[in-house]
Design a protein around this motif. Structure first.
Motif, mmCIF file in Angstrom:
data_model
loop_
_atom_site.group_PDB
_atom_site.id
_atom_site.type_symbol
_atom_site.label_atom_id
_atom_site.label_comp_id
_atom_site.label_asym_id
_atom_site.label_seq_id
_atom_site.Cartn_x
_atom_site.Cartn_y
_atom_site.Cartn_z
ATOM 1 N N GLN A 24 27.835 -34.321 10.144
ATOM 2 C CA GLN A 24 27.918 -35.295 9.057
ATOM 3 C C GLN A 24 26.523 -35.792 8.678
ATOM 4 O O GLN A 24 25.763 -36.226 9.538
ATOM 5 C CB GLN A 24 28.782 -36.479 9.480
ATOM 6 C CG GLN A 24 30.216 -36.085 9.826
ATOM 7 C CD GLN A 24 30.959 -37.198 10.546
ATOM 8 O OE1 GLN A 24 30.459 -38.301 10.703
ATOM 9 N NE2 GLN A 24 32.166 -36.899 10.985
ATOM 10 N N ASP A 26 24.296 -38.542 6.773
ATOM 11 C CA ASP A 26 24.376 -39.931 6.317
ATOM 12 C C ASP A 26 23.578 -40.069 5.023
ATOM 13 O O ASP A 26 22.351 -40.037 5.027
ATOM 14 C CB ASP A 26 23.825 -40.867 7.401
ATOM 15 C CG ASP A 26 24.082 -42.332 7.098
ATOM 16 O OD1 ASP A 26 24.222 -42.676 5.904
ATOM 17 O OD2 ASP A 26 24.136 -43.131 8.043
ATOM 18 N N SER A 125 27.259 -36.980 13.780
ATOM 19 C CA SER A 125 26.300 -37.541 12.838
ATOM 20 C C SER A 125 24.991 -37.988 13.466
ATOM 21 O O SER A 125 24.057 -38.360 12.744
ATOM 22 C CB SER A 125 26.919 -38.749 12.113
ATOM 23 O OG SER A 125 27.216 -39.780 13.048
ATOM 24 N N CYS A 126 24.900 -37.980 14.811
ATOM 25 C CA CYS A 126 23.702 -38.530 15.434
ATOM 26 C C CYS A 126 23.506 -38.021 16.863
ATOM 27 O O CYS A 126 24.395 -37.412 17.456
ATOM 28 C CB CYS A 126 23.744 -40.058 15.438
ATOM 29 S SG CYS A 126 25.090 -40.778 16.391
ATOM 30 N N ARG A 173 19.547 -39.855 13.515
ATOM 31 C CA ARG A 173 20.681 -39.665 12.606
ATOM 32 C C ARG A 173 20.352 -38.527 11.646
ATOM 33 O O ARG A 173 19.212 -38.359 11.235
ATOM 34 C CB ARG A 173 20.981 -40.945 11.822
ATOM 35 C CG ARG A 173 21.570 -42.062 12.671
ATOM 36 C CD ARG A 173 21.960 -43.271 11.827
ATOM 37 N NE ARG A 173 22.477 -44.344 12.649
ATOM 38 C CZ ARG A 173 23.734 -44.480 13.052
ATOM 39 N NH1 ARG A 173 24.630 -43.579 12.663
ATOM 40 N NH2 ARG A 173 24.119 -45.495 13.799
ATOM 41 N N LYS A 175 20.126 -37.003 8.206
ATOM 42 C CA LYS A 175 20.124 -37.456 6.817
ATOM 43 C C LYS A 175 19.956 -36.307 5.822
ATOM 44 O O LYS A 175 19.974 -36.529 4.616
ATOM 45 C CB LYS A 175 19.065 -38.528 6.594
ATOM 46 C CG LYS A 175 17.629 -38.087 6.594
ATOM 47 C CD LYS A 175 16.743 -39.264 6.148
ATOM 48 C CE LYS A 175 15.314 -38.819 5.932
ATOM 49 N NZ LYS A 175 14.490 -39.935 5.403
ATOM 50 N N TRP A 211 23.194 -51.707 8.960
ATOM 51 C CA TRP A 211 23.894 -50.655 9.700
ATOM 52 C C TRP A 211 22.995 -49.970 10.727
ATOM 53 O O TRP A 211 23.462 -49.522 11.766
ATOM 54 C CB TRP A 211 24.435 -49.622 8.704
ATOM 55 C CG TRP A 211 25.338 -48.593 9.310
ATOM 56 C CD1 TRP A 211 24.989 -47.362 9.791
ATOM 57 C CD2 TRP A 211 26.753 -48.704 9.501
ATOM 58 N NE1 TRP A 211 26.091 -46.692 10.266
ATOM 59 C CE2 TRP A 211 27.195 -47.501 10.096
ATOM 60 C CE3 TRP A 211 27.693 -49.703 9.211
ATOM 61 C CZ2 TRP A 211 28.527 -47.265 10.410
ATOM 62 C CZ3 TRP A 211 29.026 -49.472 9.537
ATOM 63 C CH2 TRP A 211 29.425 -48.255 10.130
ATOM 64 N N TYR A 212 21.700 -49.901 10.450
ATOM 65 C CA TYR A 212 20.781 -49.115 11.279
ATOM 66 C C TYR A 212 19.890 -49.966 12.179
ATOM 67 O O TYR A 212 19.009 -49.435 12.847
ATOM 68 C CB TYR A 212 19.904 -48.226 10.369
ATOM 69 C CG TYR A 212 20.727 -47.449 9.375
ATOM 70 C CD1 TYR A 212 21.444 -46.316 9.761
ATOM 71 C CD2 TYR A 212 20.829 -47.878 8.053
ATOM 72 C CE1 TYR A 212 22.229 -45.628 8.849
ATOM 73 C CE2 TYR A 212 21.620 -47.189 7.137
ATOM 74 C CZ TYR A 212 22.321 -46.073 7.539
ATOM 75 O OH TYR A 212 23.106 -45.393 6.646
#
Length: 226
Positions: A24, A26, A125-126, A173, A175, A211-212
């Motif tokens: 995924q 982000d 995603s991470c 993450r 991206k 969020w981060y």
């Protein structure tokens, strides 16, 4: 489930998805319109552990320079997401002192504890550094928080997304698309059991955050000594 088993299962499932291209990306990391904020109780690794993490991130940056890598200032372990980030949340909606009081009640009688940062796991995603606990202090703290916030009547979203049990720290993450996927995964596998060190946690922080957990958006509401 034993914590190591949980990390192992997460790693195996996620690496399989990354290998197949089903990871995924982000798309909100660089979005100026991202207005997701919340309140988090967190702990931070010490400088030695952060230094070891950055050594790994340096190697990964050479392979995939365009991914999102956490800065030292942003590295953390979530103790509890009190209000999970959502679009438009603002501190003006709550009485911060009520949250501080509830956290203070929850840490009463609890002392410092250790987190050993060892090895890597992943999600689709991470990438995360695994954290392991020497005793049940963090579990007791989390149970106290669940009970006290449930009884407080305050706005909160504890366990709404999932019931937190781990002590991991997210460090990368995705991206954009991985351009050197095999080399990147090879570096992760090489550090699968790497020791990043052990931190003694004697301070936890209640923060207002994006969020981060980026330092330019984080506002420390209170620091608590254990």
């Amino acid at each position: 489930m034993h914590l190591q088993e949980h990390y192992d299962r997460l790693y195996q499932d996620s690496i399989r998805r990354i290998q197949s291209g089903a990871y995924q990306i982000d798309e909100l990391i660089d979005a100026a319109s991202d207005n997701r904020f919340g309140i988090t109780l967190l702990l931070r690794p010490d400088d030695v552990v952060k230094g070891e993490i950055q050594k790994l991130l340096y190697k990964l940056k050479l392979i995939e320079p365009n991914q999102y890598f956490y800065r030292n200032s942003d590295l953390h372990v979530t103790v509890m997401s009190i209000i999970s980030c959502y679009d438009g949340f603002d501190l003006g909606q709550i009485r911060v002192e009520d949250y501080v009081k509830t956290v203070r009640k929850s840490i009463h009688g609890l002392g410092p504890f250790e987190v050993e940062f060892r090895g890597l796991t992943a999600s689709p995603s991470c990438l995360m550094v695994q954290g392991f606990l020497a005793d049940n202090t963090l579990s007791r703290l989390r149970d106290n928080l669940r009970s006290n916030f449930r009884d407080s009547g305050l706005e909160q979203s504890i366990d709404k997304r999932y019931s937190i049990q781990t002590a991991h720290s997210t460090v990368v993450r995705f991206k954009e698309e991985l351009r050197n996927r095999n080399e990147f995964l090879g570096m992760i596998a090489k550090h699968r059991e790497h020791s990043f060190g052990t931190s003694i946690v004697n301070t936890i922080e209640l923060v207002y955050n994006d969020w981060y957990q980026r330092k330019e958006f984080v506002k420390t509401l209170c620091k608590f000594e254990l």
